[in-house]
Structure formats: structure tokens, C-alpha cells
Scaffold this active site. Structure first.
Site, short mmCIF file in Angstrom:
data_model
loop_
_atom_site.label_atom_id
_atom_site.label_comp_id
_atom_site.label_asym_id
_atom_site.label_seq_id
_atom_site.Cartn_x
_atom_site.Cartn_y
_atom_site.Cartn_z
N HIS A 1 -2.26 -2.73 14.32
CA HIS A 1 -2.76 -2.58 13.20
C HIS A 1 -3.76 -3.65 12.52
O HIS A 1 -4.98 -3.46 12.10
CB HIS A 1 -1.87 -2.34 11.86
CG HIS A 1 -0.83 -1.18 12.25
ND1 HIS A 1 0.67 -1.39 12.11
CD2 HIS A 1 -0.99 0.18 12.10
CE1 HIS A 1 1.11 -0.25 12.10
NE2 HIS A 1 0.10 0.75 12.01
N SER B 1 4.53 1.22 16.03
CA SER B 1 5.80 0.64 15.27
C SER B 1 6.86 1.32 15.62
O SER B 1 8.19 0.64 15.58
CB SER B 1 5.27 1.14 13.88
OG SER B 1 4.24 0.78 13.26
N LYS C 1 8.00 10.94 7.44
CA LYS C 1 8.58 10.21 9.06
C LYS C 1 9.84 9.43 8.99
O LYS C 1 10.19 8.68 9.70
CB LYS C 1 7.43 9.07 9.43
CG LYS C 1 6.19 9.93 9.81
CD LYS C 1 5.11 9.14 10.17
CE LYS C 1 4.06 10.01 11.13
NZ LYS C 1 2.80 8.94 11.37
N ARG D 1 -5.67 4.78 20.46
CA ARG D 1 -4.92 3.78 21.59
C ARG D 1 -5.25 4.73 22.73
O ARG D 1 -6.39 4.53 23.32
CB ARG D 1 -3.56 3.70 21.39
CG ARG D 1 -3.11 2.60 20.18
CD ARG D 1 -2.00 3.01 19.59
NE ARG D 1 -1.89 4.01 18.86
CZ ARG D 1 -0.89 4.21 17.91
NH1 ARG D 1 0.30 3.45 17.90
NH2 ARG D 1 -0.87 5.24 17.18
P1 ADP Z 1 0.42 7.12 11.06
O1 ADP Z 1 1.74 7.12 10.66
O2 ADP Z 1 -0.65 7.44 10.31
O3 ADP Z 1 0.27 7.29 12.47
P2 ADP Z 1 0.49 4.43 11.66
O4 ADP Z 1 1.07 3.20 10.71
O5 ADP Z 1 1.38 4.49 12.88
O6 ADP Z 1 0.33 5.45 10.68
O7 ADP Z 1 -0.97 3.80 12.28
C1 ADP Z 1 -2.00 3.71 11.22
C2 ADP Z 1 -3.39 3.79 12.15
O8 ADP Z 1 -3.10 2.47 12.94
C3 ADP Z 1 -3.47 4.86 12.75
O9 ADP Z 1 -4.73 5.22 13.00
C4 ADP Z 1 -3.05 4.49 14.35
O10 ADP Z 1 -3.67 4.95 15.49
C5 ADP Z 1 -3.39 2.78 14.10
N1 ADP Z 1 -2.83 2.09 15.01
C6 ADP Z 1 -1.27 1.78 15.15
N2 ADP Z 1 -0.96 1.05 16.18
C7 ADP Z 1 -2.18 0.69 16.64
C8 ADP Z 1 -2.51 -0.25 18.03
N3 ADP Z 1 -1.70 -0.57 18.56
N4 ADP Z 1 -3.77 -0.10 18.33
C9 ADP Z 1 -4.78 0.44 17.44
N5 ADP Z 1 -4.43 1.28 16.60
C10 ADP Z 1 -3.46 1.29 16.11
#
Ligand code: ADP
Length: 166
Positions: A17, A128, A41, A90
């Protein structure tokens, strides 16, 4: 004056993130990291905890502000006078879902442009959910999250374990 929103659950914020937030901050005059208030979630952390961790982790990045939002991201765009939605991309597995979301958001708000950014390749497989799973199995998550996030995750899991919830 382009303004972007960077929405997510951030449960908890990881180096993946943070990597995307840094890249976005170089492209926009202002980036709001939007911590979703109402995810379906079943997050490990409360929205306040997720906000606190995101604020601390993104503190040093200029032009980023962390906000909480309860509702549709297209309405948040209007409220914050933003036009772009930042999403991290990703692996191929993200694509289908992100594609649907981007078109749905644009259907609801013509001005909504989704901008996909790719993280440093070392974070390509980081998410996460994996961090929480590793911590539950008592693995070291120090490579994936800042030290203070690691401590919070471990403390939360110890608490759940005491209550026999994990
Ligand atoms: P959501 O619940 O909307 O998937 P997340 O908190 O998991 O939200 O992720 C928010 C954003 O950060 C999303 O666009 C996700 O693709 C991006 N993201 C999360 N982890 C990574 C990572 N390791 N590399 C690139 N982008 C990431």
C-alpha cells in the site's frame, strides 16, 4: 489541480500500500487515502485502528492525507473534488475485479478515471490477508509491514487467541 482518491480497506496497511501511495503522490497534487468504513470484509481492525495505522505509515509522504469514508467512492470523488481513483495492480488475478470496478465507477460518475499503478515487484504477491494469516500462524511479518503495524497485528491476534477466537 488533479486530485486523486486511493481507496481500500487497509486491514492493515502494508509496504505494498505504501509503495503505491508514494507513486501516486508523485503524480497528483493531492492524494486522499480513503479508508473504507463499511467493508463487507469482516476486518481484523476497527476503522479507527486502520485509520491510525494508515496515518502513521503515510505520515512522511507529502500531499497524502488519510480520510475515512462511508459510502460509494464515486460520491467521495465529488465531495473531495477528485477525478482519479488510484488502484494498485499486482498480479493478473487482480485484473478481472478491478476492470469491473473501474467500469462500474465510470458508469456511475462519468468523470471517474481509474489509474492503475504497479508496485515494486517485491510486493507483487503481498496482501493484507496473507499478512494476517502468517501472523496467526506465528510467522514473522516484519518484511511486509512497518514495525509498529507488526506489533499491532501481533497484539490483536494474541487478544483474539486469549478469547479463543483464532
Ligand atoms: P480492497 O479491500 O479494496 O481490496 P485493500 O486495502 O486490499 O483494498 O487495497 C487497497 C488498494 O491497494 C487496492 O488497489 C490494492 O490493489 C492495492 N494494494 C494492496 N496491496 C498491494 C500490493 N502489495 N501492491 C500493490 N497494490 C496493492
Amino acid at each position: 489541480m488533479p486530485v486523486a482518491l486511493y481507496p481500500g480497506t487497509f486491514d492493515p496497511i502494508t509496504y505494498g500500500h505504501i509503495d503505491i501511495a508514494k507513486r501516486a503522490s508523485k503524480m497528483f497534487n493531492k492524494v486522499y487515502a480513503v479508508v473504507a468504513d463499511n467493508p463487507n470484509k469482516n476486518p481484523l481492525f476497527t476503522v479507527e485502528e486502520r485509520l491510525d495505522m494508515a496515518r502513521a505509515a503515510l505520515e512522511g509522504i507529502k500531499k497524502i492525507e488519510v480520510i475515512r469514508y462511508n459510502g460509494l467512492i464515486v460520491n467521495c470523488l465529488d465531495e473531495y473534488e477528485a477525478t482519479s481513483i488510484i488502484r494498485g495492480l499486482r498480479a493478473l488475478s487482480d485484473f478481472e475485479y478491478e476492470f469491473q470496478m473501474a467500469f462500474t465507477n465510470r458508469n456511475m460518475n462519468k468523470a471517474a478515471e481509474t489509474v492503475f499503478l504497479m508496485p515494486n515487484e517485491k510486493y507483487t504477491y503481498l496482501n493484507s490477508t496473507m499478512v494476517k494469516e502468517i501472523a496467526k500462524l506465528q510467522g514473522d511479518i516484519g518484511k511486509f509491514v512497518p514495525e509498529f503495524v507488526k506489533e499491532k497485528v501481533e497484539a490483536k491476534i494474541r487478544k483474539l487467541r486469549r478469547k479463543k477466537l483464532v
